[in-house]
Design a protein around this motif. Structure first.
Motif, PDB file in Angstrom:
ATOM      1  N   ALA A 134      -8.862 -24.749  10.404  1.00 50.37           N
ATOM      2  CA  ALA A 134      -7.792 -23.818  10.062  1.00 50.37           C
ATOM      3  C   ALA A 134      -8.131 -23.181   8.725  1.00 50.37           C
ATOM      4  CB  ALA A 134      -6.457 -24.550   9.977  1.00 50.37           C
ATOM      5  N   ALA A 135      -7.945 -21.871   8.619  1.00 45.07           N
ATOM      6  CA  ALA A 135      -8.172 -21.181   7.352  1.00 45.07           C
ATOM      7  C   ALA A 135      -7.019 -21.510   6.413  1.00 45.07           C
ATOM      8  CB  ALA A 135      -8.269 -19.676   7.578  1.00 45.07           C
ATOM      9  N   VAL A 136      -7.343 -21.832   5.172  1.00 47.66           N
ATOM     10  CA  VAL A 136      -6.314 -22.184   4.192  1.00 47.66           C
ATOM     11  C   VAL A 136      -5.358 -21.011   3.980  1.00 47.66           C
ATOM     12  CG1 VAL A 136      -5.932 -22.849   1.776  1.00 47.66           C
ATOM     13  CG2 VAL A 136      -7.769 -23.915   3.093  1.00 47.66           C
ATOM     14  N   ASP A 137      -5.872 -19.785   4.079  1.00 42.65           N
ATOM     15  CA  ASP A 137      -5.003 -18.614   3.907  1.00 42.65           C
ATOM     16  C   ASP A 137      -4.199 -18.290   5.175  1.00 42.65           C
ATOM     17  OD1 ASP A 137      -6.791 -17.347   5.664  1.00 42.65           O
ATOM     18  OD2 ASP A 137      -7.566 -15.960   4.159  1.00 42.65           O
ATOM     19  N   GLY A 138      -4.379 -19.085   6.241  1.00 46.61           N
ATOM     20  CA  GLY A 138      -3.620 -18.898   7.479  1.00 46.61           C
ATOM     21  C   GLY A 138      -4.182 -17.854   8.419  1.00 46.61           C
ATOM     22  N   SER A 139      -5.302 -17.217   8.064  1.00 46.98           N
ATOM     23  CA  SER A 139      -5.848 -16.149   8.904  1.00 46.98           C
ATOM     24  C   SER A 139      -6.490 -16.712  10.165  1.00 46.98           C
ATOM     25  CB  SER A 139      -6.878 -15.323   8.117  1.00 46.98           C
ATOM     26  OG  SER A 139      -7.988 -16.127   7.780  1.00 46.98           O
ATOM     27  N   MET A 140      -6.431 -15.918  11.217  1.00 45.20           N
ATOM     28  CA  MET A 140      -7.093 -16.247  12.492  1.00 45.20           C
ATOM     29  C   MET A 140      -7.775 -15.007  13.037  1.00 45.20           C
ATOM     30  SD  MET A 140      -4.646 -18.838  14.664  1.00 45.20           S
ATOM     31  CE  MET A 140      -5.433 -18.367  16.173  1.00 45.20           C
ATOM     32  N   ARG A 147     -22.671 -12.143  13.005  1.00 48.27           N
ATOM     33  CA  ARG A 147     -22.831 -13.378  12.227  1.00 48.27           C
ATOM     34  C   ARG A 147     -22.786 -14.560  13.176  1.00 48.27           C
ATOM     35  NH1 ARG A 147     -19.825 -13.769   6.641  1.00 48.27           N
ATOM     36  NH2 ARG A 147     -21.441 -15.328   6.418  1.00 48.27           N
ATOM     37  N   LYS A 148     -23.646 -15.518  12.964  1.00 53.27           N
ATOM     38  CA  LYS A 148     -23.674 -16.719  13.800  1.00 53.27           C
ATOM     39  C   LYS A 148     -22.797 -17.784  13.143  1.00 53.27           C
ATOM     40  CE  LYS A 148     -27.398 -17.889  15.978  1.00 53.27           C
ATOM     41  NZ  LYS A 148     -28.759 -18.338  16.300  1.00 53.27           N
ATOM     42  N   THR A 149     -21.560 -17.872  13.624  1.00 51.05           N
ATOM     43  CA  THR A 149     -20.618 -18.857  13.100  1.00 51.05           C
ATOM     44  C   THR A 149     -20.036 -19.653  14.264  1.00 51.05           C
ATOM     45  OG1 THR A 149     -18.792 -17.264  13.171  1.00 51.05           O
ATOM     46  CG2 THR A 149     -20.019 -17.422  11.101  1.00 51.05           C
ATOM     47  N   GLY A 150     -19.631 -20.874  13.996  1.00 53.44           N
ATOM     48  CA  GLY A 150     -19.157 -21.744  15.061  1.00 53.44           C
ATOM     49  C   GLY A 150     -17.753 -22.278  14.872  1.00 53.44           C
ATOM     50  N   GLY A 151     -17.005 -21.693  13.964  1.00 51.15           N
ATOM     51  CA  GLY A 151     -15.645 -22.178  13.716  1.00 51.15           C
ATOM     52  C   GLY A 151     -14.662 -21.693  14.759  1.00 51.15           C
ATOM     53  N   VAL A 152     -13.944 -22.617  15.383  1.00 50.24           N
ATOM     54  CA  VAL A 152     -12.873 -22.283  16.319  1.00 50.24           C
ATOM     55  C   VAL A 152     -11.592 -22.399  15.504  1.00 50.24           C
ATOM     56  CG1 VAL A 152     -11.744 -22.877  18.490  1.00 50.24           C
ATOM     57  CG2 VAL A 152     -14.209 -23.261  18.221  1.00 50.24           C
ATOM     58  N   ARG A 153     -11.025 -21.255  15.120  1.00 50.63           N
ATOM     59  CA  ARG A 153      -9.904 -21.237  14.179  1.00 50.63           C
ATOM     60  C   ARG A 153      -8.568 -21.402  14.880  1.00 50.63           C
ATOM     61  NH1 ARG A 153     -12.012 -18.725   9.448  1.00 50.63           N
ATOM     62  NH2 ARG A 153     -13.831 -20.036   9.081  1.00 50.63           N
TER      63      ARG A 153
END
Length: 176
Positions: A134-140, A147-153
């Motif tokens: 979860a993003a601390v700022d609440g963004s999704m 960009r190669k990213t693997g976060g499932v927000r």
């Protein structure tokens, strides 16, 4: 309030049990798809009878179920008590299959530069760690293309629930 929440969870669990008990055998075990096959756009748009019910073919027992096509996670606990919520996948996703939670971090900077919390990692694809956070700022927001990213927000409250539920060794089932 806690009594109402418990009663609501019990009702949802019972309805989920009833729905799974009435599935014809021909639908319980879907044909295996090619490992790299993702659901077609038409398949992803076809609504399930109960979109909040745990997907068939996601196994049994206590587990996290992550549907790539539905962009949704279910925390399936004991006695069929379930919590579900929407997620925002990243640019790199795991193949459908069964995984387990391998590591966790309380609060770190995500690969996209966003501060995240309650990171629950369960897979690696092309040297990219895949995990829920979860993003601390609440963004999704949608991840930056390219960009190669693997976060499932997920939302922060859902991240709290995931953090409590999915400890090291917990089963994670990814479905198309």
């Amino acid at each position: 309030m806690a009594g109402l929440t418990a009663a609501a969870l019990a009702v949802v669990g019972f309805l989920g049990y009833q729905a799974s008990a009435s599935v014809p055998e021909s639908l319980e075990k879907p044909a295996a798809a090619a490992p790299s096959a993702l659901p077609s756009k038409a398949a992803a748009e076809a609504p399930r009878e109960d979109p909040l019910a745990v997907p068939t073919g996601s196994g049994t027992g206590v587990r996290v179920v992550y549907s790539l096509g539905e962009r949704r996670v279910w925390l399936v606990g004991t006695e069929d008590l379930t919590q579900t919520f929407p997620v925002m996948p990243s640019t790199v996703s795991p193949e459908p299959g069964t995984y387990e939670v391998t590591s966790r971090s309380g609060r770190i900077q995500g690969s996209d530069g966003v501060e995240i919390e309650h990171v629950v990692r369960f897979a690696t694809v092309d040297e990219v760690s895949i995990g829920f956070s979860a993003a601390v700022d609440g963004s999704m927001s949608s991840p930056a293309p390219g960009r190669k990213t693997g976060g499932v927000r997920m939302e922060r409250a859902d991240g709290d629930a995931m953090w409590t539920f999915a400890t090291i060794g917990s089963k994670v089932v990814v479905v198309p």
